[in-house]
Motif scaffolding. Structure first.
Motif, PDB file in Angstrom:
ATOM      1  N   ARG A 227       0.815  -1.218   0.000  1.00  0.00           N
ATOM      2  CA  ARG A 227       0.000   0.000   0.000  1.00  0.00           C
ATOM      3  C   ARG A 227       0.850   1.270   0.000  1.00  0.00           C
ATOM      4  O   ARG A 227       0.306   2.365  -0.134  1.00  0.00           O
ATOM      5  CB  ARG A 227      -0.935  -0.001   1.212  1.00  0.00           C
ATOM      6  CG  ARG A 227      -1.902  -1.184   1.259  1.00  0.00           C
ATOM      7  CD  ARG A 227      -2.734  -1.143   2.530  1.00  0.00           C
ATOM      8  NE  ARG A 227      -3.724  -2.223   2.593  1.00  0.00           N
ATOM      9  CZ  ARG A 227      -3.496  -3.429   3.105  1.00  0.00           C
ATOM     10  NH1 ARG A 227      -2.289  -3.700   3.595  1.00  0.00           N
ATOM     11  NH2 ARG A 227      -4.440  -4.346   3.118  1.00  0.00           N
ATOM     12  N   ASP A 228       2.155   1.138   0.179  1.00  0.00           N
ATOM     13  CA  ASP A 228       3.080   2.274   0.240  1.00  0.00           C
ATOM     14  C   ASP A 228       2.669   3.249   1.339  1.00  0.00           C
ATOM     15  O   ASP A 228       2.610   4.463   1.155  1.00  0.00           O
ATOM     16  CB  ASP A 228       3.167   2.998  -1.111  1.00  0.00           C
ATOM     17  CG  ASP A 228       4.427   3.856  -1.222  1.00  0.00           C
ATOM     18  OD1 ASP A 228       5.434   3.540  -0.554  1.00  0.00           O
ATOM     19  OD2 ASP A 228       4.403   4.848  -1.982  1.00  0.00           O
ATOM     20  N   ILE A 326      -0.308   7.261  23.457  1.00  0.00           N
ATOM     21  CA  ILE A 326       0.270   7.304  22.120  1.00  0.00           C
ATOM     22  C   ILE A 326      -0.826   7.132  21.079  1.00  0.00           C
ATOM     23  O   ILE A 326      -1.662   6.225  21.180  1.00  0.00           O
ATOM     24  CB  ILE A 326       1.336   6.191  21.956  1.00  0.00           C
ATOM     25  CG1 ILE A 326       2.464   6.399  22.975  1.00  0.00           C
ATOM     26  CG2 ILE A 326       1.887   6.162  20.544  1.00  0.00           C
ATOM     27  CD1 ILE A 326       3.458   5.265  23.028  1.00  0.00           C
ATOM     28  N   ARG A 327      -0.810   7.992  20.074  1.00  0.00           N
ATOM     29  CA  ARG A 327      -1.775   7.900  18.975  1.00  0.00           C
ATOM     30  C   ARG A 327      -1.029   7.551  17.694  1.00  0.00           C
ATOM     31  O   ARG A 327      -0.037   8.188  17.338  1.00  0.00           O
ATOM     32  CB  ARG A 327      -2.526   9.218  18.816  1.00  0.00           C
ATOM     33  CG  ARG A 327      -3.547   9.178  17.681  1.00  0.00           C
ATOM     34  CD  ARG A 327      -4.513  10.340  17.750  1.00  0.00           C
ATOM     35  NE  ARG A 327      -3.857  11.639  17.622  1.00  0.00           N
ATOM     36  CZ  ARG A 327      -4.512  12.791  17.521  1.00  0.00           C
ATOM     37  NH1 ARG A 327      -5.835  12.792  17.549  1.00  0.00           N
ATOM     38  NH2 ARG A 327      -3.856  13.928  17.419  1.00  0.00           N
ATOM     39  N   GLY A 328      -1.531   6.532  17.005  1.00  0.00           N
ATOM     40  CA  GLY A 328      -0.923   6.115  15.751  1.00  0.00           C
ATOM     41  C   GLY A 328      -1.597   6.770  14.552  1.00  0.00           C
ATOM     42  O   GLY A 328      -2.822   6.923  14.531  1.00  0.00           O
ATOM     43  N   HIS A 329      -0.790   7.167  13.559  1.00  0.00           N
ATOM     44  CA  HIS A 329      -1.300   7.754  12.316  1.00  0.00           C
ATOM     45  C   HIS A 329      -0.767   6.947  11.132  1.00  0.00           C
ATOM     46  O   HIS A 329       0.451   6.809  10.967  1.00  0.00           O
ATOM     47  CB  HIS A 329      -0.815   9.203  12.153  1.00  0.00           C
ATOM     48  CG  HIS A 329      -1.257  10.128  13.241  1.00  0.00           C
ATOM     49  ND1 HIS A 329      -2.456  10.816  13.210  1.00  0.00           N
ATOM     50  CD2 HIS A 329      -0.645  10.494  14.407  1.00  0.00           C
ATOM     51  CE1 HIS A 329      -2.557  11.565  14.292  1.00  0.00           C
ATOM     52  NE2 HIS A 329      -1.483  11.390  15.036  1.00  0.00           N
ATOM     53  N   GLU A 334       4.343   9.465   0.808  1.00  0.00           N
ATOM     54  CA  GLU A 334       4.578  10.817   0.304  1.00  0.00           C
ATOM     55  C   GLU A 334       4.039  11.872   1.260  1.00  0.00           C
ATOM     56  O   GLU A 334       4.561  12.998   1.317  1.00  0.00           O
ATOM     57  CB  GLU A 334       3.958  10.981  -1.092  1.00  0.00           C
ATOM     58  CG  GLU A 334       4.670  10.182  -2.182  1.00  0.00           C
ATOM     59  CD  GLU A 334       6.134  10.571  -2.333  1.00  0.00           C
ATOM     60  OE1 GLU A 334       6.507  11.702  -1.943  1.00  0.00           O
ATOM     61  OE2 GLU A 334       6.913   9.741  -2.837  1.00  0.00           O
ATOM     62  N   GLN A 335       2.994  11.525   2.041  1.00  0.00           N
ATOM     63  CA  GLN A 335       2.488  12.481   3.035  1.00  0.00           C
ATOM     64  C   GLN A 335       3.517  12.688   4.137  1.00  0.00           C
ATOM     65  O   GLN A 335       3.684  13.806   4.645  1.00  0.00           O
ATOM     66  CB  GLN A 335       1.165  11.995   3.619  1.00  0.00           C
ATOM     67  CG  GLN A 335       0.544  12.987   4.609  1.00  0.00           C
ATOM     68  CD  GLN A 335      -0.786  12.510   5.160  1.00  0.00           C
ATOM     69  OE1 GLN A 335      -1.440  11.645   4.585  1.00  0.00           O
ATOM     70  NE2 GLN A 335      -1.179  13.068   6.298  1.00  0.00           N
ATOM     71  N   ILE A 340       7.639  16.370   6.587  1.00  0.00           N
ATOM     72  CA  ILE A 340       9.040  16.737   6.837  1.00  0.00           C
ATOM     73  C   ILE A 340       9.349  18.061   6.166  1.00  0.00           C
ATOM     74  O   ILE A 340       9.954  18.975   6.761  1.00  0.00           O
ATOM     75  CB  ILE A 340       9.986  15.625   6.343  1.00  0.00           C
ATOM     76  CG1 ILE A 340       9.800  14.358   7.183  1.00  0.00           C
ATOM     77  CG2 ILE A 340      11.441  16.098   6.390  1.00  0.00           C
ATOM     78  CD1 ILE A 340      10.565  13.155   6.658  1.00  0.00           C
ATOM     79  N   ASP A 341       8.912  18.206   4.926  1.00  0.00           N
ATOM     80  CA  ASP A 341       9.180  19.444   4.184  1.00  0.00           C
ATOM     81  C   ASP A 341       8.522  20.656   4.841  1.00  0.00           C
ATOM     82  O   ASP A 341       9.081  21.764   4.833  1.00  0.00           O
ATOM     83  CB  ASP A 341       8.684  19.305   2.741  1.00  0.00           C
ATOM     84  CG  ASP A 341       9.515  18.331   1.917  1.00  0.00           C
ATOM     85  OD1 ASP A 341      10.657  18.029   2.346  1.00  0.00           O
ATOM     86  OD2 ASP A 341       9.033  17.864   0.867  1.00  0.00           O
ATOM     87  N   SER A 342       7.344  20.452   5.442  1.00  0.00           N
ATOM     88  CA  SER A 342       6.639  21.576   6.066  1.00  0.00           C
ATOM     89  C   SER A 342       7.198  21.923   7.445  1.00  0.00           C
ATOM     90  O   SER A 342       6.909  22.997   7.978  1.00  0.00           O
ATOM     91  CB  SER A 342       5.151  21.247   6.207  1.00  0.00           C
ATOM     92  OG  SER A 342       4.947  20.277   7.233  1.00  0.00           O
TER      93      SER A 342
END
Length: 377
Positions: A227-228, A326-329, A334-335, A340-342
């Motif tokens: 699923r990448d 702890i909350r998992g996302h 790519e998100q 990271i970029d933001s």
């Protein structure tokens, strides 16, 4: 003295006594060596018709006995007088568990203990005995789990590393004039008066350096190559809070310290189950690295954890006894890069592991697709 368990290990005896101690085989009739329930060390129990195998140490000095009593006293063991068989009956002292403190946990397997714990416990004994004459044994025992964690880190740190570009350290290149431990709890702080060899061959003047002692740790980024998708966790962190960060909840990989006697791989599987509720299909080792070597001992073992991450994976996890919330996302890979970029992801281990995974994705996705095709045939 008659030794029947961990003290049959010569390097451990030497770490406690500060010298080698000759021993010879011996046995104690009508007794058995059993493991203390819930622990990793042995104890003697009465066993009519049995025979506890061990070794007899002779010629101990008063200093030897005092050092042994300090070490064993930390585990609430006291001495008893017995008669052992060592080519004939020989009176000897033996360490015996305080009544009612430890319970019988089953047979003691010295070979299994030696394989998993021998080197780690020997390293930890050095830290334990460094407090001889400075602390009560019971107080030292309270820090023993942290000592085991550090002992395991020392064992791993001795493994050879490449030195094609950098200096190869030689005996005498680092000299310690004095050592102090002003703080010791879950973490500790150490001070060394230290000098080291300059690149011109001379030694530096002695300087005082403080070091924050923390455990080796694992970092795991669960990844579904079909699923990448990746899974990252979110939790409150004291470091950003103490810094004054307006946002002390961070997005992170799964992470946790490596306990004494535990491998990085077994720790990675355990932490992923505890923090994210995931059972990984496999681990792909990423780069291992120091986090902040100027002042911290922490060393990170990074992994990509191969997992199935369908819709609905994630949610709330963590161990309540450790006050973990702890909350998992779960998100497309790519998100994660976009976060990271933001700047929303601003944790170095996650950034490093994400970029490393980006290089491995084509291979991992191709391997997963081929495996799925074979399974469908």
């Amino acid at each position: 003295m008659f030794f029947y368990g961990t003290l049959c290990h010569a390097p451990l005896r030497a770490a406690i006594l500060g010298r080698d101690l000759p021993v010879r085989p011996a046995a104690l009739a009508d007794h058995a060596v059993r493991v203390a329930k819930g622990e990793e060390f042995p104890m003697l129990v009465a066993a009519p018709g049995g025979s506890a195998q061990g070794v007899l140490a002779e010629g101990l000095t008063e200093s030897d006995r005092a050092r042994l009593a300090f070490y064993e006293g930390g585990f609430a063991f006291v001495t008893r007088e017995v008669v052992v068989e060592a080519g004939g009956p020989v009176p000897a002292a033996v360490f015996w568990p305080e009544e009612g403190l430890w319970r019988d946990g089953g047979p003691w397997d010295f070979a299994a203990w030696l394989h998993r714990w021998g080197d780690t416990v020997t390293e930890a004994a050095g830290d334990f005995m460094a407090l001889y004459g400075h602390a009560d044994p019971a107080a030292v025992l309270a820090r023993y789990p942290q000592m085991l964690v550090r002992g395991g880190a020392r064992v791993r740190a001795r493994q050879a590393k490449p030195t094609l570009q950098r200096r190869t350290a030689m005996p005498g290149d680092v000299q310690v004039a004095a050592f102090r431990q002003p703080y010791a709890h879950f973490f500790s702080v150490e001070e060394h008066d230290i000098s080291w060899r300059r690149f011109n061959g001379e030694m530096t003047e002695p300087v005082t350096r403080a070091t924050f002692i923390s455990a080796d740790a694992v970092v795991v980024l669960p990844y579904d190559p079909i699923r990448d998708r990746v899974l990252v966790v979110e939790q409150f962190r004291m470091g950003p809070f103490a810094r004054g960060d307006a946002q002390p909840w961070l997005l992170e990989p799964v992470a946790g310290r490596i306990d004494g006697g535990e491998t990085p791989e077994s720790c990675a599987l355990r932490e992923t189950e505890e923090e994210a509720g995931l059972t990984l299909r496999g681990l792909v080792a990423g780069p291992s690295c120091y986090a902040s070597p100027g002042a911290k001992t922490e060393y990170l073992y990074t992994f990509v954890g191969l997992a199935d991450l369908p819709d609905g994976t994630g949610g709330i996890g963590g161990l309540a006894i450790e006050t973990e919330d702890i909350r998992g996302h779960v998100m497309p890979f790519e998100q994660l890069i976009a976060l990271i970029d933001s700047g929303e992801v601003d944790l170095a281990p996650l950034i490093v592991l994400a970029y490393w995974l980006d290089r491995q994705r084509p291979r991992l996705r191709a391997e997963a697709a081929a495996e799925a095709l074979r399974a469908a045939e």
